[in-house]
Design a protein around this motif. Structure first.
Motif, mmCIF file in Angstrom:
data_model
loop_
_atom_site.group_PDB
_atom_site.id
_atom_site.type_symbol
_atom_site.label_atom_id
_atom_site.label_comp_id
_atom_site.label_asym_id
_atom_site.label_seq_id
_atom_site.Cartn_x
_atom_site.Cartn_y
_atom_site.Cartn_z
ATOM 1 N N ASP A 55 -1.963 0.917 8.864
ATOM 2 C CA ASP A 55 -1.873 2.379 8.844
ATOM 3 C C ASP A 55 -2.375 2.990 10.151
ATOM 4 O O ASP A 55 -1.791 3.949 10.671
ATOM 5 C CB ASP A 55 -2.678 2.942 7.666
ATOM 6 C CG ASP A 55 -2.011 2.671 6.323
ATOM 7 O OD1 ASP A 55 -0.809 2.332 6.322
ATOM 8 O OD2 ASP A 55 -2.699 2.787 5.286
ATOM 9 N N TYR A 90 -5.874 -8.021 1.630
ATOM 10 C CA TYR A 90 -4.664 -7.269 1.922
ATOM 11 C C TYR A 90 -4.883 -5.769 2.100
ATOM 12 O O TYR A 90 -4.151 -5.117 2.845
ATOM 13 C CB TYR A 90 -3.624 -7.518 0.827
ATOM 14 C CG TYR A 90 -3.176 -8.961 0.745
ATOM 15 C CD1 TYR A 90 -2.917 -9.703 1.903
ATOM 16 C CD2 TYR A 90 -3.005 -9.597 -0.485
ATOM 17 C CE1 TYR A 90 -2.505 -11.031 1.839
ATOM 18 C CE2 TYR A 90 -2.590 -10.919 -0.563
ATOM 19 C CZ TYR A 90 -2.346 -11.634 0.599
ATOM 20 O OH TYR A 90 -1.938 -12.945 0.518
ATOM 21 N N PHE A 91 -5.865 -5.221 1.398
ATOM 22 C CA PHE A 91 -6.097 -3.785 1.539
ATOM 23 C C PHE A 91 -6.723 -3.452 2.899
ATOM 24 O O PHE A 91 -6.528 -2.365 3.431
ATOM 25 C CB PHE A 91 -6.959 -3.268 0.378
ATOM 26 C CG PHE A 91 -6.208 -3.193 -0.921
ATOM 27 C CD1 PHE A 91 -5.366 -2.120 -1.173
ATOM 28 C CD2 PHE A 91 -6.290 -4.214 -1.858
ATOM 29 C CE1 PHE A 91 -4.639 -2.045 -2.354
ATOM 30 C CE2 PHE A 91 -5.572 -4.155 -3.036
ATOM 31 C CZ PHE A 91 -4.738 -3.076 -3.295
ATOM 32 N N CYS A 134 6.377 -4.466 6.204
ATOM 33 C CA CYS A 134 5.569 -4.260 4.993
ATOM 34 C C CYS A 134 5.019 -2.835 4.899
ATOM 35 O O CYS A 134 5.094 -2.202 3.841
ATOM 36 C CB CYS A 134 4.419 -5.266 4.955
ATOM 37 S SG CYS A 134 4.955 -6.983 4.836
ATOM 38 N N PHE A 135 4.469 -2.345 6.009
ATOM 39 C CA PHE A 135 3.825 -1.034 5.986
ATOM 40 C C PHE A 135 4.562 0.005 6.841
ATOM 41 O O PHE A 135 3.974 0.955 7.324
ATOM 42 C CB PHE A 135 2.358 -1.164 6.412
ATOM 43 C CG PHE A 135 1.554 -2.004 5.457
ATOM 44 C CD1 PHE A 135 1.212 -1.516 4.202
ATOM 45 C CD2 PHE A 135 1.162 -3.286 5.802
ATOM 46 C CE1 PHE A 135 0.486 -2.294 3.307
ATOM 47 C CE2 PHE A 135 0.439 -4.076 4.908
ATOM 48 C CZ PHE A 135 0.102 -3.575 3.653
ATOM 49 N N GLY A 164 3.636 -1.498 -0.163
ATOM 50 C CA GLY A 164 3.363 -2.284 1.040
ATOM 51 C C GLY A 164 2.606 -3.556 0.768
ATOM 52 O O GLY A 164 2.940 -4.626 1.304
ATOM 53 N N VAL A 165 1.589 -3.477 -0.070
ATOM 54 C CA VAL A 165 0.783 -4.661 -0.389
ATOM 55 C C VAL A 165 1.628 -5.676 -1.161
ATOM 56 O O VAL A 165 1.527 -6.890 -0.933
ATOM 57 C CB VAL A 165 -0.476 -4.273 -1.190
ATOM 58 C CG1 VAL A 165 -1.208 -5.516 -1.682
ATOM 59 C CG2 VAL A 165 -1.411 -3.414 -0.338
ATOM 60 N N THR A 218 -5.880 -5.275 5.506
ATOM 61 C CA THR A 218 -4.662 -5.398 6.321
ATOM 62 C C THR A 218 -3.913 -4.070 6.341
ATOM 63 O O THR A 218 -3.445 -3.619 7.390
ATOM 64 C CB THR A 218 -3.729 -6.496 5.760
ATOM 65 O OG1 THR A 218 -4.458 -7.689 5.505
ATOM 66 C CG2 THR A 218 -2.590 -6.774 6.740
ATOM 67 N N LYS A 219 -3.809 -3.440 5.174
ATOM 68 C CA LYS A 219 -3.122 -2.156 5.062
ATOM 69 C C LYS A 219 -3.803 -1.088 5.916
ATOM 70 O O LYS A 219 -3.125 -0.301 6.598
ATOM 71 C CB LYS A 219 -3.080 -1.695 3.606
ATOM 72 C CG LYS A 219 -2.349 -0.360 3.406
ATOM 73 C CD LYS A 219 -2.377 0.077 1.959
ATOM 74 C CE LYS A 219 -1.560 1.353 1.760
ATOM 75 N NZ LYS A 219 -2.018 2.468 2.615
#
Length: 329
Positions: free
Chosen positions: A321, A313-314, A263-264, A272-273, A316-317
């Motif tokens: 990262d 989710y943000f 995903c990322f 990605g999200v 999670t991002k």
């Protein structure tokens, strides 16, 4: 006699040589060394042939490329030893690996012995150990396999009673390309009465630093989905709902790998999200996220799974990262 099975495909020459020599130089000499050239396009096949001319214990098998599972299965079919062990071609074993593992198997009348291991980085070696030795049964072994961080799901770091594999016709599943070793261990756990864990790092697992910057694999999550579906189906068939919670945790752990490595991933051109939302809506993944009880997870993984469960989710991002930046270092 111990049969040492080494599947080989596209490995650096110096690493392959170090692997083979760590086996030929074992303090226990009654070995059958089966080197399987899985259609490797490099110089690996020739290197194996050269070593076989110097050591009569070495049997080289050249085959068309079929993947690591097919290579290991051919190794099993050709093994004549009382015990079988698997060594990956970019790893290496300590001089007393075979001797100490076999001694523990005989002393404790076990069908399998596992050793602790070293994770070998470019500039450091990290010992992956537990507090002490363990003597467990097959059911306990199965639970350890589900806990991915335990390392019990590797097919290497172990010696297996050969007749246990052959009499029960256990093979590596050639239809999956990830998690095949854990599935093999799950199948073997059904037939194991006693297993000994030796808390001494005798196997050296080389951490592939290039894997975190490898070319983006658009099929990454599909490979893990198929692997998880295969494992889930096997456990449901053999054990009904007895290990249902363990399976949810097992799948949830691998979802976290997908988050980071798919995903990322820096080379993922999709949002990605957006990719993450897609993954989290796949039925098997969605169910595991909601029903995992986080058992056996590190704190960072617990937090990441929490963000997935509540669709943060943000956050999670942000975690992904940070993890990607650690890879670059």
């Amino acid at each position: 006699m111990i049969s040492v099975v080494v599947p080989i495909y596209k490995v650096k020459e110096e690493l392959l040589k170090e692997c083979i020599e760590s086996i030929t130089n074992q303090s226990y000499s009654d070995l059958e060394i089966i080197l399987i050239d899985d259609g490797s396009p490099d110089n690996s096949g020739k290197i194996c042939d050269d070593y076989s001319k110097k050591d009569k214990r070495i049997n080289v098998i050249h085959k068309e490329n079929g993947g690591v599972s097919s290579a290991r299965n051919i190794g099993i079919e050709n093994a004549n030893g009382d015990w079988i062990t698997f060594v990956d071609s970019d790893d290496y074993i300590e001089k007393d690996f075979c001797k100490k593992m076999l001694n523990k198997a005989i002393e404790n009348k076990c069908q399998c012995v596992i050793s602790a291991y070293n994770k070998v980085y470019r500039q450091k070696i990290e010992a992956i150990k537990k507090e002490n030795d363990l003597l467990i049964n097959g059911n306990e072994f199965l639970k350890m396999i589900f806990n991915v961080q335990s390392g019990f799901g590797f097919c290497h770091t172990k010696i297996w009673k050969a007749e246990l594999i052959k009499n029960n016709k256990v093979k590596f599943n050639e239809t999956i390309s990830v998690g095949e070793d854990a599935l093999f261990c799950m199948q073997m756990s059904k037939y194991i009465e006693k297993l000994y864990f030796l808390n001494e790092p005798l196997y050296n697992y080389r951490f592939n630093e290039e894997s975190v910057v490898r070319k983006f694999d658009k099929n990454y999550y599909k490979k893990y989905l198929k692997s998880m579906q295969t494992a889930k189906k096997y456990i449901a068939k053999e054990y009904s709902s007895e290990y249902e919670q363990n399976v949810y945790n097992y799948i949830a752990y691998h979802i976290l790998l997908i988050v980071i490595n798919y995903c990322f991933h820096p080379q993922n051109k999709d949002n990605g999200v957006k990719s993450l939302k897609k993954i989290c809506n796949i039925e098997e993944f969605k169910e595991a996220i909601q029903k995992s009880n986080y058992e056996g997870f590190s704190l960072t993984r617990k937090i990441t799974l929490f963000t997935l469960k509540y669709k943060l989710y943000f956050i999670t991002k942000m975690i992904a990262d940070i993890r990607q930046s650690q890879f670059k270092k």
